[in-house]
Design a protein around this motif. Structure first.
Motif: not given
Length: 214
Positions: A36, A40-41, A43-45, A47-48, A68, A76
């Motif tokens: 990415t 912001e993205e 952090l989402k990735l 976590q996923e 970040t 995480c």
């Protein structure tokens, strides 16, 4: 068969990011699970996907790499952060490790070295580019020891000087128009800041400081 190290690559320069992804992809022990261009993205990735390692640039629009790194580390804690950057600033290096990074690598690193750093970080070890590590070591060895007297306020310095003159708390209070109880409170603070156990030790430390200043 040993599980591959799962990596997330975060950099806002597409060409560089794709080059890193390609380089890591040539190592059979590594697997790029995502990429990415934003914090912001990232952090989402993180976590996923819960990657083993996140390769993260410091300078990015929006959330920078330091912000970040801190947020990924908080969300995480099992993820290992590797800062991959052009910045050789010592302040950035220190801030990166405070934010939770496990490694700090300059972008001039070779593909082979980068894969080794990823392995090092994945194992939980700390890594700093040798040139920066050497410079930091020189800085630390040349820096002067902190002066505990610098921690004192002007009033505390005044009281310490009067302690050195042999005055009691009551006499000091009379001299500077404060109660004996207030002086006692000041003296307690002075001893704590100087990390000494008695008025005598504090006075000796102040006297020694005066001699070194001459």
């Amino acid at each position: 068969m040993t599980e591959r190290i799962r990596v997330l690559v975060v950099d806002d320069h597409p060409l560089f990011r794709q080059g890193v992804v390609h380089s890591l992809g040539t190592d059979p022990g590594l697997l790029v699970v995502g990429e990415t261009d934003s914090g912001e993205e990232a952090l989402k990735l993180a976590q996923e996907l819960l990657p083993d390692v996140v390769l993260l640039d410091i300078s990015m629009p929006g959330w920078n790499g330091l912000m970040t790194a801190e947020r990924i580390t908080t969300a995480c804690p099992v993820v290992n952060i590797v800062m991959l950057t052009v910045s050789e600033e010592k302040d950035k290096l220190i801030a990166a490790f405070k934010a939770g990074a496990r490694a700090y690598v300059l972008k001039g690193v070779s593909a082979r070295e980068l894969t080794q750093v990823v392995r090092t970080a994945a194992s939980g070890e700390v890594y700093v580019s040798p040139s920066l590590a050497a410079e930091m070591l020189v800085t630390l060895t040349q820096s002067k020891a902190p002066d505990p007297l610098q921690e004192l306020t002007d009033r505390e310095r005044e009281i310490l000087g009067l302690i050195g003159s042999g005055l009691t708390n009551r006499e000091i209070g009379e001299r500077i128009f404060l109660s004996e109880k207030t002086i006692k409170h000041y003296v307690t603070n002075i001893l704590q800041k100087l990390q000494v156990r008695s008025r005598v030790e504090a006075a000796l430390l102040a006297a020694q400081h005066k001699r070194t200043e001459r």
